[in-house]
Enzyme design. Sequence first.
Site, PDB file in Angstrom:
ATOM      1  N   ASP A  60      26.593  -8.614  29.337  1.00  0.00           N
ATOM      2  CA  ASP A  60      26.291  -8.480  30.766  1.00  0.00           C
ATOM      3  C   ASP A  60      25.168  -9.469  31.096  1.00  0.00           C
ATOM      4  O   ASP A  60      25.033 -10.520  30.454  1.00  0.00           O
ATOM      5  CB  ASP A  60      25.944  -7.021  31.108  1.00  0.00           C
ATOM      6  CG  ASP A  60      26.233  -6.672  32.560  1.00  0.00           C
ATOM      7  OD1 ASP A  60      25.370  -6.936  33.422  1.00  0.00           O
ATOM      8  OD2 ASP A  60      27.334  -6.150  32.842  1.00  0.00           O
ATOM      9  N   ASP A  61      24.376  -9.159  32.069  1.00  0.00           N
ATOM     10  CA  ASP A  61      23.331 -10.065  32.560  1.00  0.00           C
ATOM     11  C   ASP A  61      22.314 -10.389  31.452  1.00  0.00           C
ATOM     12  O   ASP A  61      22.265  -9.719  30.427  1.00  0.00           O
ATOM     13  CB  ASP A  61      22.631  -9.393  33.759  1.00  0.00           C
ATOM     14  CG  ASP A  61      22.023 -10.423  34.720  1.00  0.00           C
ATOM     15  OD1 ASP A  61      21.861 -11.589  34.325  1.00  0.00           O
ATOM     16  OD2 ASP A  61      21.715 -10.038  35.860  1.00  0.00           O
TER      17      ASP A  61
ATOM     18  N   LYS B 190      33.032 -10.809  33.797  1.00  0.00           N
ATOM     19  CA  LYS B 190      32.573  -9.920  34.875  1.00  0.00           C
ATOM     20  C   LYS B 190      31.798 -10.790  35.849  1.00  0.00           C
ATOM     21  O   LYS B 190      30.805 -11.422  35.467  1.00  0.00           O
ATOM     22  CB  LYS B 190      31.689  -8.814  34.306  1.00  0.00           C
ATOM     23  CG  LYS B 190      31.045  -7.917  35.368  1.00  0.00           C
ATOM     24  CD  LYS B 190      30.221  -6.805  34.700  1.00  0.00           C
ATOM     25  CE  LYS B 190      29.398  -6.010  35.711  1.00  0.00           C
ATOM     26  NZ  LYS B 190      28.609  -4.948  35.050  1.00  0.00           N
TER      27      LYS B 190
ATOM     28  N   ASP C 190      29.657 -10.833  38.993  1.00  0.00           N
ATOM     29  CA  ASP C 190      28.819  -9.965  39.823  1.00  0.00           C
ATOM     30  C   ASP C 190      28.565 -10.632  41.184  1.00  0.00           C
ATOM     31  O   ASP C 190      28.999 -11.771  41.404  1.00  0.00           O
ATOM     32  CB  ASP C 190      27.499  -9.704  39.083  1.00  0.00           C
ATOM     33  CG  ASP C 190      26.901  -8.351  39.427  1.00  0.00           C
ATOM     34  OD1 ASP C 190      27.259  -7.781  40.468  1.00  0.00           O
ATOM     35  OD2 ASP C 190      26.064  -7.866  38.638  1.00  0.00           O
TER      36      ASP C 190
ATOM     37  N   SER D 209      33.123  -7.808  41.043  1.00  0.00           N
ATOM     38  CA  SER D 209      32.221  -6.818  41.644  1.00  0.00           C
ATOM     39  C   SER D 209      32.280  -6.847  43.173  1.00  0.00           C
ATOM     40  O   SER D 209      31.591  -6.081  43.832  1.00  0.00           O
ATOM     41  CB  SER D 209      30.787  -7.076  41.170  1.00  0.00           C
ATOM     42  OG  SER D 209      30.692  -6.929  39.779  1.00  0.00           O
TER      43      SER D 209
ATOM     44  N   ARG E 283      34.815  -3.514  40.403  1.00  0.00           N
ATOM     45  CA  ARG E 283      33.841  -2.457  40.618  1.00  0.00           C
ATOM     46  C   ARG E 283      33.839  -2.118  42.102  1.00  0.00           C
ATOM     47  O   ARG E 283      33.550  -2.973  42.931  1.00  0.00           O
ATOM     48  CB  ARG E 283      32.461  -2.929  40.180  1.00  0.00           C
ATOM     49  CG  ARG E 283      32.277  -3.047  38.661  1.00  0.00           C
ATOM     50  CD  ARG E 283      32.098  -1.671  38.028  1.00  0.00           C
ATOM     51  NE  ARG E 283      31.059  -0.959  38.769  1.00  0.00           N
ATOM     52  CZ  ARG E 283      29.758  -1.210  38.641  1.00  0.00           C
ATOM     53  NH1 ARG E 283      29.343  -2.100  37.769  1.00  0.00           N
ATOM     54  NH2 ARG E 283      28.885  -0.561  39.375  1.00  0.00           N
TER      55      ARG E 283
ATOM     56  N   ASP F  28      26.293   1.079  40.374  1.00  0.00           N
ATOM     57  CA  ASP F  28      26.133   1.164  38.919  1.00  0.00           C
ATOM     58  C   ASP F  28      25.977   2.603  38.439  1.00  0.00           C
ATOM     59  O   ASP F  28      25.245   3.393  39.051  1.00  0.00           O
ATOM     60  CB  ASP F  28      24.859   0.423  38.488  1.00  0.00           C
ATOM     61  CG  ASP F  28      25.042  -1.081  38.457  1.00  0.00           C
ATOM     62  OD1 ASP F  28      26.124  -1.564  38.833  1.00  0.00           O
ATOM     63  OD2 ASP F  28      24.087  -1.767  38.044  1.00  0.00           O
TER      64      ASP F  28
END
Lengths: 438, 438
Positions: A79-80, A156, A158, A190, A215, A219
């Site tokens: 992830d980030d 992913k 975002d 997202s 998404r 979160d």
Amino acid sequence: MHVAVLLFAFALTGTTLALDNGLMRTPPMGWLAWERYRCDIDCENDPKNCISENLFMDMADRLAEDGWKELGYVYVNIDDCWSSKQRDDQGRLQPDPKRFPGGIKKLAHYLHNRGLKLGIYGDMGKLTCMAYPGTPLDKIELDAQTFADWEVDMLKYDGCYSNAMEQELGYPLMSKALNATGRPIGYSCSWPAYQGGLPPKVNYTQLGEICNLWRNYGDIQDSWDSVLNIVDWFFENQDALTPAAGPGRWNDPDMLIIGDFGLSMEQSRSQMALWAIMAAPLFISNDLRTISSGAQSILRNEMAISINQDALGIQGRRIVKEKSGIEVFWRPLSKNASALLFFSRRTDMPYRYTTSLSKLSYTAGSYKVFNVFTDETASLKDSTEFVVSVNPTGVVMWYVSAPAKFNLRQFYQGEIFRFPFKKIIPSTRKHRNEGKRC
Amino acid sequence: MHVAVLLFAFALTGTTLALDNGLMRTPPMGWLAWERYRCDIDCENDPKNCISENLFMDMADRLAEDGWKELGYVYVNIDDCWSSKQRDDQGRLQPDPKRFPGGIKKLAHYLHNRGLKLGIYGDMGKLTCMAYPGTPLDKIELDAQTFADWEVDMLKYDGCYSNAMEQELGYPLMSKALNATGRPIGYSCSWPAYQGGLPPKVNYTQLGEICNLWRNYGDIQDSWDSVLNIVDWFFENQDALTPAAGPGRWNDPDMLIIGDFGLSMEQSRSQMALWAIMAAPLFISNDLRTISSGAQSILRNEMAISINQDALGIQGRRIVKEKSGIEVFWRPLSKNASALLFFSRRTDMPYRYTTSLSKLSYTAGSYKVFNVFTDETASLKDSTEFVVSVNPTGVVMWYVSAPAKFNLRQFYQGEIFRFPFKKIIPSTRKHRNEGKRC
């Protein structure tokens, strides 16, 4: 000026592009770093938990060696906070050199050698949510190619630090750019979460054409309240959301927090069961090196996984919401089977809920029922009244094997199970347990 | 008229009566039916869980045979819904004949033979909270004598269906009536919970003279939210509440729900630790026949129990409340020792909290630290900076064995640890883990 013209051209072509990568015909399963490890980059003081190649290799080892892979958990997703704060001298994203000294491609090979897949994270804006370099419109093709060069299997994407117009251009554009690399890369958007998650602002037809999963909502956090909040939102909006899901295109209520710190065993079973009903991606976010046997047994429940992974890919619905706090969910499965889920929102004691399959709109006949979490089986006529004892914040989940004979179009239109369900289920038991104080 | 005169006489004498039963010099420990079993009287369909003599004998067997008794869990306490809806022909309370066919005295003997004690439940109003016969003013002496005749060891006296004036008369009157029976009967008063729990409405000096323990606040439910709500209230009002506690007189934040359905293991350790800090009565309300080994190990933690049961009987306080969600609690113990509790309200990931004993107002010197839940020990100078990693909704609890040299009067007056604690504890770590969305 040049960029503006380019963007306009992208806008014309991007929105009609179908995502034809053939991936994720059932909801993707794997492990995702964010909920459990966030942006912990303090490898000096917290070496076992910081975002680094070691963490992902550790998790890959566990997935490959402890039997998770065989159950379907094959993605290992970054992830980030993985990247350097600066792009390289050719303008490409690059991983933080101290934390990922081997680079992403080597990490991908490490995973591929073990039969696993690597996911990476980008952001549609100038910066990621944690202020690492983002992938704005003019970087999309470059970064998509970089990810493909690294042999990444999933992205992913975002949406921090971007506006609605940029997102409307960027999410389709990234889809096209990923396809153009020639490498099959699963694509998690997202986008809808940044647009409130609902039509008309969100166009789920388009999303299904450009993304493999998306998404829809905020979160998840490590708490039962957070799970309930997500469940509430998804089922209150099930009329809008369930038609969007299907093979290759999934609503994503976010990670499984089973095995972390905030859920009881009952609540863990509930998350697993509700995510199975929702045909949700199953991304575990915990420490697979130290996970308890109890949490493992829930995440490894083969019947729950098989319901989640059903080939029809139809997202289930809430069909009953009782004043007592009991709710019933239903998902049609292949082979004319179905999943039934009884869930209690109570916080007092196990509740004995009385109903019958015919009250739950099953057609006449004799059904075989398999209890997902106890392995018990039973035969049940549609007309037989039965009692399920549902623990507080817990579930009873059944796989029902005989034909349910539902009409798919009616299902999507909510005609069979329009919420709230027509009140044919009486509360058969007086409510003696409430209202007491001290 | 006669009754009114009688009541006036009681009022004059009752309020000055000291509770001199010598009981509960440390917080009482045992098992209490309510939270887990409520008013389940459906013995036909739910025979293992309904409120009946079988349930209490089952729990007595477990307490006596599984080693709970030796740890101090000796009370087996009945709550509401035990009685017949009618008094007997001599006006006495009587148990429901179907559910308690042997009667209460026989049940008491069953417990006494196993080294256990029996608690029973009454209510200051015309009816109990669940509408069984109450013990209003004119029945107090009779019912106290009935309980004594049955050889009961404790009474929880609830307050439904009574007003403030009746309570002001009734709670002291019951104290006197219990004493007058000559049988030592522990006395739990729900009175303050019906009066908001705080001075000036609640007179804690008087409560300490007439009751052994008292419920200050609402009923606990089987959820972490409920535990947090109770913890918030007790520590926000610690200046008013802590001076009330001491040997023979205890604030009661209600039952332990460890081993039920709503708490994770972290949260279970937190409830155990916070109840130990609070010098709270430890009444388990769960199914001891099926409790998990994880929940057992927490409830059986001997160091946590010994902190709870410390002979000084001083209720601990919250001394630090950080913006990060970390809170520190402290309780002075006998032998100049103390308990330190680090608690995280976060819902993301373990938080590394940096502090030192001197920052927590410990005097200069070298201390020995015992970690209650891991059994690790360490030596620590007051000036040494240390890091504790606290899990989300979890605790780290220490027994600190060297002198803390506190001044008891200053402690009660909040001069040492007045809340909020003087801001000498900086946030040493940047908050990189918050604010992210999707």
